[in-house]
Design a protein around this motif. Sequence first.
Motif, mmCIF file in Angstrom:
data_model
loop_
_atom_site.group_PDB
_atom_site.id
_atom_site.type_symbol
_atom_site.label_atom_id
_atom_site.label_comp_id
_atom_site.label_asym_id
_atom_site.label_seq_id
_atom_site.Cartn_x
_atom_site.Cartn_y
_atom_site.Cartn_z
ATOM 1 N N PHE A 4 59.400 44.008 56.714
ATOM 2 C CA PHE A 4 58.334 43.215 56.093
ATOM 3 C C PHE A 4 58.747 42.789 54.694
ATOM 4 O O PHE A 4 58.609 41.630 54.318
ATOM 5 C CB PHE A 4 57.050 44.048 56.032
ATOM 6 N N ASN A 5 59.272 43.710 53.919
ATOM 7 C CA ASN A 5 59.661 43.391 52.546
ATOM 8 C C ASN A 5 60.788 42.378 52.506
ATOM 9 O O ASN A 5 60.812 41.490 51.654
ATOM 10 C CB ASN A 5 60.084 44.662 51.810
ATOM 11 N N GLU A 6 61.753 42.506 53.434
ATOM 12 C CA GLU A 6 62.913 41.603 53.439
ATOM 13 C C GLU A 6 62.539 40.205 53.921
ATOM 14 O O GLU A 6 63.004 39.210 53.376
ATOM 15 C CB GLU A 6 64.011 42.183 54.343
ATOM 16 N N ASN A 7 61.731 40.109 54.936
ATOM 17 C CA ASN A 7 61.457 38.807 55.560
ATOM 18 C C ASN A 7 60.265 38.062 54.955
ATOM 19 O O ASN A 7 60.251 36.843 54.923
ATOM 20 C CB ASN A 7 61.221 39.000 57.067
ATOM 21 N N TYR A 8 59.275 38.815 54.510
ATOM 22 C CA TYR A 8 58.071 38.165 53.988
ATOM 23 C C TYR A 8 57.760 38.670 52.575
ATOM 24 O O TYR A 8 57.879 37.918 51.615
ATOM 25 C CB TYR A 8 56.881 38.410 54.925
ATOM 26 N N GLY A 9 57.400 39.947 52.517
ATOM 27 C CA GLY A 9 57.126 40.548 51.226
ATOM 28 C C GLY A 9 55.774 40.162 50.650
ATOM 29 O O GLY A 9 55.102 39.244 51.099
ATOM 30 N N ILE A 10 55.417 40.899 49.635
ATOM 31 C CA ILE A 10 54.144 40.664 48.961
ATOM 32 C C ILE A 10 54.099 39.260 48.358
ATOM 33 O O ILE A 10 53.068 38.590 48.385
ATOM 34 C CB ILE A 10 53.912 41.733 47.876
ATOM 35 N N LYS A 11 55.227 38.800 47.821
ATOM 36 C CA LYS A 11 55.250 37.467 47.203
ATOM 37 C C LYS A 11 54.897 36.377 48.206
ATOM 38 O O LYS A 11 54.195 35.423 47.881
ATOM 39 C CB LYS A 11 56.624 37.192 46.583
ATOM 40 N N ARG A 12 55.385 36.498 49.436
ATOM 41 C CA ARG A 12 55.083 35.509 50.461
ATOM 42 C C ARG A 12 53.600 35.531 50.799
ATOM 43 O O ARG A 12 52.960 34.473 50.947
ATOM 44 C CB ARG A 12 55.923 35.793 51.712
ATOM 45 N N LEU A 13 53.038 36.730 50.919
ATOM 46 C CA LEU A 13 51.616 36.843 51.203
ATOM 47 C C LEU A 13 50.795 36.180 50.103
ATOM 48 O O LEU A 13 49.836 35.453 50.360
ATOM 49 C CB LEU A 13 51.213 38.310 51.332
ATOM 50 N N CYS A 14 51.191 36.443 48.851
ATOM 51 C CA CYS A 14 50.446 35.884 47.719
ATOM 52 C C CYS A 14 50.623 34.374 47.618
ATOM 53 O O CYS A 14 49.708 33.659 47.198
ATOM 54 C CB CYS A 14 50.886 36.556 46.419
ATOM 55 N N ASP A 16 51.005 32.360 50.224
ATOM 56 C CA ASP A 16 50.095 31.813 51.242
ATOM 57 C C ASP A 16 48.651 31.861 50.747
ATOM 58 O O ASP A 16 47.886 30.912 50.932
ATOM 59 C CB ASP A 16 50.216 32.618 52.542
ATOM 60 N N LEU A 17 48.304 32.981 50.135
ATOM 61 C CA LEU A 17 46.945 33.146 49.635
ATOM 62 C C LEU A 17 46.614 32.091 48.582
ATOM 63 O O LEU A 17 45.556 31.463 48.621
ATOM 64 C CB LEU A 17 46.768 34.547 49.047
ATOM 65 N N SER A 18 47.523 31.886 47.637
ATOM 66 C CA SER A 18 47.291 30.912 46.569
ATOM 67 C C SER A 18 47.114 29.507 47.126
ATOM 68 O O SER A 18 46.230 28.758 46.699
ATOM 69 C CB SER A 18 48.458 30.935 45.575
ATOM 70 N N GLU A 19 47.943 29.174 48.108
ATOM 71 C CA GLU A 19 47.886 27.844 48.716
ATOM 72 C C GLU A 19 46.538 27.609 49.399
ATOM 73 O O GLU A 19 46.011 26.492 49.403
ATOM 74 C CB GLU A 19 49.026 27.697 49.725
ATOM 75 N N ASN A 20 45.966 28.670 49.952
ATOM 76 C CA ASN A 20 44.721 28.529 50.695
ATOM 77 C C ASN A 20 43.477 28.925 49.891
ATOM 78 O O ASN A 20 42.391 29.065 50.456
ATOM 79 C CB ASN A 20 44.787 29.369 51.977
#
Length: 451
Positions: A4-14, A16-20
Motif C-alpha cells: 500500500f505504501n509503495e503503490n499508493y500511500g497516504i499522499k495518493r489518498l490525500c 484523491d481527497l483534495s481533488e474531490n
Amino acid sequence: MNSFNENYGIKRLCSDLSENSRIDPKLYDKFYVKRGLRNKDGTGVVAGLTNICNVHGYIVNEGDVEPIDGELIYRGYSIKDLVGNIEKEDRFGFEEIAYLLLTGRLPSKDSLKAFSAYMAERRELPPGFVVDMILKAPSKNIMNKMGRSVLALYSYDEECENHSIENEMRIAIELIAKLPVIMTNAYQAKKSYYENKSMVMHPLIKEQNTAETILSLLRMDRNFTKEEAQLLDTMLMLHAEHGGGNNSTFTCRVLTSSGTDAYSAYAAAIGSLKGPRHGGANIKVMQMLENFKENVKNWEDEGQVADHMIKVLNKEANDGSGLIYGMGHAVYTLSDPRAVILKRKAFELAKGKEIEAEFRLLDTIERLTPELFKKVKGNDKVVCANVDMYSGLVYKMLGIPQDLYTPLFAVSRVVGWAAHRIEEILTGGRIIRPAYKAVAKHKEYVPINER
C-alpha cells in the motif's frame, strides 16, 4: 501494508481527497450559506436563547452598526460591577462567580461559605487516579491530558449516566473543583517526563480557594502573595463565561443536546478550547511580543514600534500572518471589558518591576493599532484590545509556564460550560442539527474491473 505504501500511500489518498473536496466559493453565496454560522457582517447566527450571559459590543441603529464600550453580563450582573465590588471588599470572587453562573443568584455569605467548603472537599482525585491516568501516560499537551482525564472520571462515577439536574449539578461542581488539580498534576508529569525536570506533587490544602490552590500546587515553595492570588482570581472570574456562541460552549451544548453524558460533553469542550483559533490566542500574543522585543531597539519610541507594526501588518515580520494578535474581537468594538479590567490590575502589580516595560510595550501596540490598521489595510473597522492582549503577560508575571495558559482558560471556563449544559438539558429539548447543502454531482457506479 508495504505494498500500500509503495503503490499508493497516504499522499495518493490525500491527493484523491483534495481533488474531490473542492467547493466553488461562489456556491456559498448562491445557496445563502452562513459559513462558520456567521452572518455576512460577522455577527453570529442566533441558534438559541439563554439566561446565563450577554456579550454586548455594539448597537444596530436603523441598519447601521454603532460601536459602544463592551459589556460582559453574568446572569444580569455587569462583570465590571462584580469584579469591582469584590475588589472593594478585598476578597476572592471566583467561587462566587461559579455559584452565580450555576444558579442564577448571588450567594449569601453563609451560602458562599458552604459552597466554597463543598468545592474544597471535592478537589481530591479518586484513589490511584493520578498514577493510573496521568503519571503512567504523560502528555506533551496539557489540554489533551485534561480532556482524557475528564473522560476517565466517568469510570469512577457510579451515577455517570444520571441526567437529573441534582446529579448534573454535583458533577459540575466536582469538575470545577478537580480540574485545577488535574491540570497541575498533568503539568508536573509532562515536566518530568519530557523536560527531565523535578516533579513536585504537593498535597492539597483544604483551606485554600481555587486561585490559591493553583499557585500553591505549581510553586516549589508553595509561597505566593495575596495580591498574586487575587490577580489570578480575577483572571478566573473574567474567563468563566462568554455566552453560548463561543466555540467550546457551543460544542458543549451540541453534545448535550444529543443526550450524551456530562463527562463526554465537557471533554469535547476542552478539545474545542485547545484550538489556536479559540483558546490559544494569548500564546500568540506572547510570541508576537518576543518578536517586537527582538526587533525594536527602544521600546519607548513609538516611531520604532510603529515601523515594526507596519512590517507585521504587511506580513513582513513576526509569523507572516499580517495580524496584530490581541487586537480585535467578533463582538466587542470600542472596548473589551475583560481587557480593561485586566490591564488595570496588571499594571498595578507590575509597577516598578522589570516586567512593567513589557506591559508598556503592549500598551503602545494597543494604542497604535487602530490608526495603523486603517493606514495599512485601508479598513475602517473599529478594533480594540481583547482579553488575550494582556492575559499571557499576567500569567508570565505570576510565574505560570506557557504550557498552562490555555489549560487555565479551561479551568475557569468549565463553569460556563456547566451552566450552559444544565440550561440545555432544562430548556433545549431538541438535538442541535444544522443543515449542509450537498453540491456533489451524481455519478454512475463503475465496476471495479473498469476503473
